[in-house]
Structure formats: C-alpha cells, structure tokens
Design a protein around this motif. Sequence first.
Motif, PDB file in Angstrom:
ATOM      1  N   GLN A 269       0.846  -1.193   0.000  1.00 36.65           N
ATOM      2  CA  GLN A 269       0.000   0.000   0.000  1.00 36.65           C
ATOM      3  C   GLN A 269       0.880   1.241   0.000  1.00 36.65           C
ATOM      4  O   GLN A 269       1.868   1.296   0.731  1.00 36.65           O
ATOM      5  CB  GLN A 269      -0.904   0.039   1.228  1.00 36.65           C
ATOM      6  CG  GLN A 269      -1.950  -1.032   1.250  1.00 36.65           C
ATOM      7  CD  GLN A 269      -2.780  -0.994   2.519  1.00 36.65           C
ATOM      8  OE1 GLN A 269      -2.352  -0.483   3.545  1.00 36.65           O
ATOM      9  NE2 GLN A 269      -3.976  -1.552   2.452  1.00 36.65           N
TER      10      GLN A 269
ATOM     11  N   LEU B 159      -1.358   8.167  -1.051  1.00 37.20           N
ATOM     12  CA  LEU B 159      -1.356   9.164  -2.109  1.00 37.20           C
ATOM     13  C   LEU B 159      -1.744  10.543  -1.586  1.00 37.20           C
ATOM     14  O   LEU B 159      -1.138  11.537  -1.950  1.00 37.20           O
ATOM     15  CB  LEU B 159      -2.292   8.742  -3.245  1.00 37.20           C
ATOM     16  CG  LEU B 159      -1.956   7.406  -3.912  1.00 37.20           C
ATOM     17  CD1 LEU B 159      -3.022   7.042  -4.922  1.00 37.20           C
ATOM     18  CD2 LEU B 159      -0.583   7.453  -4.555  1.00 37.20           C
TER      19      LEU B 159
ATOM     20  N   ASN C 228      -6.401   8.822   0.821  1.00 41.52           N
ATOM     21  CA  ASN C 228      -6.407   7.930  -0.336  1.00 41.52           C
ATOM     22  C   ASN C 228      -5.076   7.194  -0.442  1.00 41.52           C
ATOM     23  O   ASN C 228      -4.034   7.719  -0.075  1.00 41.52           O
ATOM     24  CB  ASN C 228      -6.636   8.714  -1.623  1.00 41.52           C
ATOM     25  CG  ASN C 228      -7.935   9.448  -1.601  1.00 41.52           C
ATOM     26  OD1 ASN C 228      -7.962  10.607  -1.243  1.00 41.52           O
ATOM     27  ND2 ASN C 228      -9.008   8.788  -1.955  1.00 41.52           N
ATOM     28  N   ARG C 229      -5.141   5.980  -0.988  1.00 42.91           N
ATOM     29  CA  ARG C 229      -3.929   5.196  -1.180  1.00 42.91           C
ATOM     30  C   ARG C 229      -4.110   4.246  -2.359  1.00 42.91           C
ATOM     31  O   ARG C 229      -5.217   4.019  -2.839  1.00 42.91           O
ATOM     32  CB  ARG C 229      -3.587   4.414   0.088  1.00 42.91           C
ATOM     33  CG  ARG C 229      -4.610   3.360   0.441  1.00 42.91           C
ATOM     34  CD  ARG C 229      -4.257   2.674   1.732  1.00 42.91           C
ATOM     35  NE  ARG C 229      -5.345   1.779   2.111  1.00 42.91           N
ATOM     36  CZ  ARG C 229      -5.608   1.437   3.350  1.00 42.91           C
ATOM     37  NH1 ARG C 229      -4.872   1.905   4.336  1.00 42.91           N
ATOM     38  NH2 ARG C 229      -6.599   0.631   3.627  1.00 42.91           N
ATOM     39  N   LEU C 230      -3.002   3.690  -2.797  1.00 41.80           N
ATOM     40  CA  LEU C 230      -2.988   2.697  -3.858  1.00 41.80           C
ATOM     41  C   LEU C 230      -2.543   1.376  -3.250  1.00 41.80           C
ATOM     42  O   LEU C 230      -1.555   1.332  -2.506  1.00 41.80           O
ATOM     43  CB  LEU C 230      -2.019   3.120  -4.964  1.00 41.80           C
ATOM     44  CG  LEU C 230      -1.861   2.143  -6.116  1.00 41.80           C
ATOM     45  CD1 LEU C 230      -3.172   2.012  -6.879  1.00 41.80           C
ATOM     46  CD2 LEU C 230      -0.748   2.609  -7.041  1.00 41.80           C
ATOM     47  N   GLU C 231      -3.264   0.321  -3.536  1.00 37.09           N
ATOM     48  CA  GLU C 231      -2.883  -1.012  -3.073  1.00 37.09           C
ATOM     49  C   GLU C 231      -2.568  -1.880  -4.273  1.00 37.09           C
ATOM     50  O   GLU C 231      -3.358  -1.955  -5.222  1.00 37.09           O
ATOM     51  CB  GLU C 231      -4.005  -1.654  -2.253  1.00 37.09           C
ATOM     52  CG  GLU C 231      -3.636  -3.028  -1.737  1.00 37.09           C
ATOM     53  CD  GLU C 231      -4.681  -3.637  -0.824  1.00 37.09           C
ATOM     54  OE1 GLU C 231      -4.854  -4.872  -0.891  1.00 37.09           O
ATOM     55  OE2 GLU C 231      -5.300  -2.904  -0.032  1.00 37.09           O
ATOM     56  N   LEU C 232      -1.415  -2.536  -4.249  1.00 40.64           N
ATOM     57  CA  LEU C 232      -0.999  -3.469  -5.294  1.00 40.64           C
ATOM     58  C   LEU C 232      -0.844  -4.843  -4.656  1.00 40.64           C
ATOM     59  O   LEU C 232      -0.167  -4.985  -3.633  1.00 40.64           O
ATOM     60  CB  LEU C 232       0.329  -3.041  -5.917  1.00 40.64           C
ATOM     61  CG  LEU C 232       0.327  -1.694  -6.609  1.00 40.64           C
ATOM     62  CD1 LEU C 232       1.734  -1.303  -7.014  1.00 40.64           C
ATOM     63  CD2 LEU C 232      -0.591  -1.705  -7.814  1.00 40.64           C
TER      64      LEU C 232
ATOM     65  N   GLY D 280      -4.500  -3.890  -8.864  1.00 39.41           N
ATOM     66  CA  GLY D 280      -4.255  -2.536  -8.387  1.00 39.41           C
ATOM     67  C   GLY D 280      -5.572  -1.899  -7.987  1.00 39.41           C
ATOM     68  O   GLY D 280      -6.517  -1.875  -8.785  1.00 39.41           O
TER      69      GLY D 280
ATOM     70  N   TYR E 116      -7.395   1.556  -6.139  1.00 40.68           N
ATOM     71  CA  TYR E 116      -7.361   2.908  -5.576  1.00 40.68           C
ATOM     72  C   TYR E 116      -8.375   2.928  -4.442  1.00 40.68           C
ATOM     73  O   TYR E 116      -9.552   2.622  -4.652  1.00 40.68           O
ATOM     74  CB  TYR E 116      -7.717   3.942  -6.647  1.00 40.68           C
ATOM     75  CG  TYR E 116      -7.649   5.363  -6.159  1.00 40.68           C
ATOM     76  CD1 TYR E 116      -6.447   6.055  -6.168  1.00 40.68           C
ATOM     77  CD2 TYR E 116      -8.778   6.020  -5.677  1.00 40.68           C
ATOM     78  CE1 TYR E 116      -6.359   7.364  -5.723  1.00 40.68           C
ATOM     79  CE2 TYR E 116      -8.717   7.327  -5.228  1.00 40.68           C
ATOM     80  CZ  TYR E 116      -7.496   7.990  -5.262  1.00 40.68           C
ATOM     81  OH  TYR E 116      -7.420   9.289  -4.809  1.00 40.68           O
ATOM     82  N   GLN E 117      -7.923   3.277  -3.228  1.00 36.85           N
ATOM     83  CA  GLN E 117      -8.784   3.183  -2.047  1.00 36.85           C
ATOM     84  C   GLN E 117      -8.994   4.535  -1.370  1.00 36.85           C
ATOM     85  O   GLN E 117      -8.078   5.350  -1.310  1.00 36.85           O
ATOM     86  CB  GLN E 117      -8.182   2.223  -1.020  1.00 36.85           C
ATOM     87  CG  GLN E 117      -8.127   0.800  -1.481  1.00 36.85           C
ATOM     88  CD  GLN E 117      -7.454  -0.101  -0.473  1.00 36.85           C
ATOM     89  OE1 GLN E 117      -6.642   0.338   0.327  1.00 36.85           O
ATOM     90  NE2 GLN E 117      -7.782  -1.374  -0.520  1.00 36.85           N
TER      91      GLN E 117
ATOM     92  N   GLY F 258     -12.698   0.843  -2.411  1.00 36.46           N
ATOM     93  CA  GLY F 258     -11.863   1.172  -3.552  1.00 36.46           C
ATOM     94  C   GLY F 258     -12.357   0.545  -4.840  1.00 36.46           C
ATOM     95  O   GLY F 258     -13.287  -0.256  -4.858  1.00 36.46           O
TER      96      GLY F 258
ATOM     97  N   GLY G 248     -10.647  -0.703  -8.884  1.00 37.25           N
ATOM     98  CA  GLY G 248      -9.434  -0.927  -9.659  1.00 37.25           C
ATOM     99  C   GLY G 248      -9.597  -2.088 -10.611  1.00 37.25           C
ATOM    100  O   GLY G 248     -10.690  -2.369 -11.095  1.00 37.25           O
TER     101      GLY G 248
END
Length: 166
Positions: free
Chosen positions: A45, A48, A52-56, A73, A75-76, A90, A92
Amino acid sequence: MKKIILLATMLFGLAIGAQAQEISNNAIGLRLGDNDGFGGEISYQRKLTQSNRLELDLGFRNTPNYDAFKLAGIYQWTWNIDKGFYWFAGVGGGVGSWSQDYKKDGITYDDNGAILFAAGDVGIEYNFDIPLQLALDIRPELYFNSDKYRDNNFGPDVAFSVRYRF
C-alpha cells in the motif's frame, strides 16, 4: 436562512476535516484469502493523499500442473472510525496469466490464457501503535475474458491481511 445553511455546511466540513487520517505512507505484507486458487498475495500500500492510497497485490501459484500470476491494483478511500480503526472502499482492476497441463481420456492437454478484470474493494482495518496493520476485506472481481480459467465471469475474493507499516 441562506446564512444558516452556509454556516451549517461550513461547520459540517470543518467537523469532517478535523478527523485527521493517520494512514501509513507505506505498508507491505501478505493478503491471505481465496483469490481463485492463488491463496496468499504479496500486498503493498502507498499513501497518495491524507485519505487515499494505492494497493498493489501480486498473487502467484506454481504447482506441477498449474502455473499462474495475477496483479491487482486498487485505488482506495479510507475513513477513520475510531483511534487506529478504519474502513475503506476502492476500485481498480488487474491482469495476469495462467497455464495448465491436464490429462483427459489418456491425452495430455496444455491450456493457457490471460486474465483481465475489474475489481471493487471494501473492508475494515486496524493500525496498532506498533507498525502492524490487520485488515479484512472483500474484493469482488469481474472478468472480461471467458476462457477455461473461470467457469463464469465473477469471483468474490475475501481476505485477511497482515502488513508492516513504515
């Protein structure tokens, strides 16, 4: 009347903004769930913005008859419930590939294909005072390719995550 509505709107915005988000800049760990046979995933994670954050998530499988990988991927958005306790949602998608060797009627077959999907995500998490995060979420996935990887184009994925925050 307009001033009262404006004042109420400003106070509501101030109250929401006062709940400071304390999500981590980074978190890495494992996401353990069904995930269509992938089981565990390596999960990362990245923050951003304040909320908000990005989880891969990278899942892979390597057995004598079946090999696959899947990268998702998401976007949360996160919302603070109480000290260290959050809920998130999120949207994605992801990609991947698979190959399978199997025998049918004495003949060996070799199938392979690509995975393309859209996903949503909703869950809860707890951030401890130490750099540990525990989460439970559901990620429904809608597949755009209809091949032998899936019998249908929908797959719900429920998982429990353990991550190190830094």
